[in-house]
Structure formats: structure tokens, C-alpha cells
Design an enzyme around this catalytic site. Structure first.
Site, PDB file in Angstrom:
ATOM      1  N   ASP A 169     -31.222  15.018 -46.485  1.00 17.54           N
ATOM      2  CA  ASP A 169     -30.903  14.463 -45.175  1.00 17.54           C
ATOM      3  C   ASP A 169     -29.816  15.297 -44.531  1.00 17.54           C
ATOM      4  OD1 ASP A 169     -31.515  12.087 -43.377  1.00 17.54           O
ATOM      5  OD2 ASP A 169     -29.326  12.163 -43.346  1.00 17.54           O
TER       6      ASP A 169
HETATM    7  N1  LIG Z   1     -36.690  24.741 -38.280  1.00 27.87           N
HETATM    8  C1  LIG Z   1     -35.464  24.181 -38.163  1.00 27.87           C
HETATM    9  N2  LIG Z   1     -35.332  22.855 -38.397  1.00 27.87           N
HETATM   10  C2  LIG Z   1     -34.085  22.345 -38.266  1.00 27.87           C
HETATM   11  C3  LIG Z   1     -32.966  23.109 -37.891  1.00 27.87           C
HETATM   12  N3  LIG Z   1     -31.885  22.269 -37.845  1.00 27.87           N
HETATM   13  C4  LIG Z   1     -32.309  21.055 -38.191  1.00 27.87           C
HETATM   14  N4  LIG Z   1     -33.643  21.100 -38.453  1.00 27.87           N
HETATM   15  C5  LIG Z   1     -34.502  19.982 -38.854  1.00 27.87           C
HETATM   16  C6  LIG Z   1     -34.663  19.882 -40.343  1.00 27.87           C
HETATM   17  C7  LIG Z   1     -35.013  18.424 -40.506  1.00 27.87           C
HETATM   18  O1  LIG Z   1     -36.412  18.256 -40.362  1.00 27.87           O
HETATM   19  C8  LIG Z   1     -34.310  17.742 -39.349  1.00 27.87           C
HETATM   20  C9  LIG Z   1     -33.089  16.980 -39.824  1.00 27.87           C
HETATM   21  O2  LIG Z   1     -33.381  15.623 -39.733  1.00 27.87           O
HETATM   22  P1  LIG Z   1     -33.557  14.700 -41.042  1.00 27.87           P
HETATM   23  O3  LIG Z   1     -32.643  15.137 -42.141  1.00 27.87           O
HETATM   24  O4  LIG Z   1     -33.496  13.287 -40.560  1.00 27.87           O
HETATM   25  O5  LIG Z   1     -35.015  15.022 -41.595  1.00 27.87           O
HETATM   26  P2  LIG Z   1     -36.437  14.641 -40.979  1.00 27.87           P
HETATM   27  O6  LIG Z   1     -36.456  13.234 -40.481  1.00 27.87           O
HETATM   28  O7  LIG Z   1     -36.850  15.710 -40.040  1.00 27.87           O
HETATM   29  O8  LIG Z   1     -37.403  14.796 -42.232  1.00 27.87           O
HETATM   30  P3  LIG Z   1     -37.378  13.962 -43.612  1.00 27.87           P
HETATM   31  O9  LIG Z   1     -36.399  12.822 -43.460  1.00 27.87           O
HETATM   32  O10 LIG Z   1     -37.003  14.939 -44.663  1.00 27.87           O
HETATM   33  O11 LIG Z   1     -38.823  13.478 -43.737  1.00 27.87           O
HETATM   34  O12 LIG Z   1     -33.888  18.759 -38.470  1.00 27.87           O
HETATM   35  C10 LIG Z   1     -33.160  24.506 -37.645  1.00 27.87           C
HETATM   36  O13 LIG Z   1     -32.218  25.255 -37.302  1.00 27.87           O
HETATM   37  N5  LIG Z   1     -34.414  24.986 -37.807  1.00 27.87           N
END
Ligand SMILES: Nc1nc2c(ncn2[C@H]2C[C@H](O)[C@@H](COP(=O)(O)OP(=O)(O)OP(=O)(O)O)O2)c(=O)[nH]1
Length: 199
Positions: A75
Site C-alpha cells: 500500500d
Molecule cells: N505506474 C505508476 N504507478 C504509480 C506511480 N505512483 C503511484 N502509482 C500507483 C501504484 C499503485 O497502483 C497506486 C497506489 O495506490 P494503492 O497503494 O492504493 O494501490 P492500488 O489500489 O492501485 O492497488 P492494490 O491496492 O495493490 O490493488 O498508485 C508511478 O509513478 N507510476
């Protein structure tokens, strides 16, 4: 030949394409599964405590469905001048986030948690500091037009055109993309995972 490494499948408890891309680079066989957890945490928690708690919550949620497997959860939060930022819900929210980051230094905190059979739990929280150039409003709008803000905590992609926002970066660059790979490799090696088994 016995499959090297610890018994049990490896799961990435994530829906993130960025995290999947980083894990793909390791060359280990793994599966992805959505954690499907409530991401609310107590308001008094620091950003570091919040990402650690949520990474563990995500890993444990998938492990409950696959008790004999290894599960990695993660996270991420952005912290700037005492405020924490998650993923923007729309372009206006992304604009507001970036307006608060341009010309300032912020930290990206990512918590990771690896759980495995027999009660194995290993965790890490990594922080990367980034300083953005101050940019005029019309340049910010042009960056928003790239759409890189979608799905990204902080509304930018450090590996995309967003790198042109960067004046300075201190720490693990992959940590910004979603997984601190130096820590992930350390947790996996300590759990007995074996690398370079697939040419
Ligand atoms: N490609 C890319 N993604 C980024 C960058 N900075 C942040 N992110 C994305 C990675 C994660 O998918 C998201 C962070 O949000 P979270 O930790 O809540 O994860 P998310 O809900 O996307 O996926 P998950 O909880 O792991 O199913 O932001 C970046 O510089 N490049």
C-alpha cells in the site's frame, strides 16, 4: 528437479498494473489476486503506520483464501507538508494534488508485507523523497492531458512523462511506482525464494 524455493504458490495481492509490471521483472512464477479489503484506517495513524497496516491487511486477506501460499501485499501514500494523498478520483482532484506538489518536496511511502505458511510474516516500509519543479498552470494542464494521473497516488507516473516534473529524487525509484523492489527482493530471499530459475 524439485521446484526450488519454499513450497507454496506466490501471490501478489494487488490490482495494480504498476505492481504487476515490477513483479514481472523478477522472473518468479506468481499469481495476482485482488485483495478486496476495506482501506479505511484509524485517522490518528501516521502515513507510515497506515501503509504498513494496509499492506498487511491486503496480504492476509488473500492468504485466508490460500492458506498454503505466500502472499505479498502493498500500500502506498504520498505525504506532503503533513497531508497524505491517495489516488485522485478525477482530473480536478489530480490537479489539486499536483498543485500541492509542484515546487515542493514530498515523500512517497510504500508498505509491503510478505506472509507465508506456518505464520511467516515479514514487513517493510520504504520512503522516497521527490522534489518537483514549480510549473505554470498551462504546463500542469498539459501534464493532466497525458492521463498519467489515473490510478496513481499523487497523480503522476515517475517512469512516464511525469519524470519531467522531477527536479530531485532521493531513494528507491521503484518504490514510487508501487513496490520498493530492494525490500521486496530482501523479503523474498529471506523467505527462501530462489531466483534465475527461468531463462
Ligand atoms: N505506474 C505508476 N504507478 C504509480 C506511480 N505512483 C503511484 N502509482 C500507483 C501504484 C499503485 O497502483 C497506486 C497506489 O495506490 P494503492 O497503494 O492504493 O494501490 P492500488 O489500489 O492501485 O492497488 P492494490 O491496492 O495493490 O490493488 O498508485 C508511478 O509513478 N507510476
Amino acid at each position: 528437479m524439485k521446484n526450488p524455493g519454499p513450497p507454496g504458490d506466490l501471490y501478489l495481492a494487488s490490482t495494480s498494473s504498476a505492481r504487476k509490471a515490477l513483479m514481472d521483472g523478477l522472473g518468479l512464477p506468481y499469481r495476482t489476486e485482488a485483495p478486496g479489503v476495506d482501506e479505511h484506517v484509524p485517522a490518528h495513524l501516521s502515513a507510515l503506520e497506515a501503509v504498513a497496516m494496509l499492506a498487511a491487511r491486503k496480504a492476509r486477506a488473500v492468504q485466508e483464501r490460500h492458506p498454503d501460499a505466500w502472499v505479498l501485499g502493498a500500500d502506498q501514500l504520498v505525504e506532503v507538508e503533513g497531508r497524505t494523498l491517495g489516488k485522485p478520483r478525477d482530473r480536478d482532484a489530480a490537479r489539486t494534488q499536483l498543485q500541492g506538489l509542484l515546487g515542493h518536496t514530498h515523500a512517497i511511502h510504500t508498505g509491503v508485507c510478505l506472509v507465508g505458511p506456518g505464520g511467516h510474516v515479514a514487513e517493510a516500509v520504504e520512503s522516497t523523497r521527490l522534489t518537483f519543479f514549480p510549473l505554470p498552470a498551462e504546463e500542469l494542464e498539459r501534464y493532466l492531458d497525458t492521463g498519467e494521473w489515473e490510478g496513481c497516488a499523487g497523480s503522476y507516473r515517475v517512469e512516464g512523462q511525469g519524470q519531467a516534473l522531477l527536479e530531485k529524487l532521493e531513494g528507491d525509484r521503484t518504490n514510487v511506482q508501487g513496490l520498493p523492489m530492494l525490500s521486496v527482493v530482501r523479503l523474498l530471499r529471506r523467505a527462501g525464494f530462489v531466483f534465475f530459475t527461468r531463462p
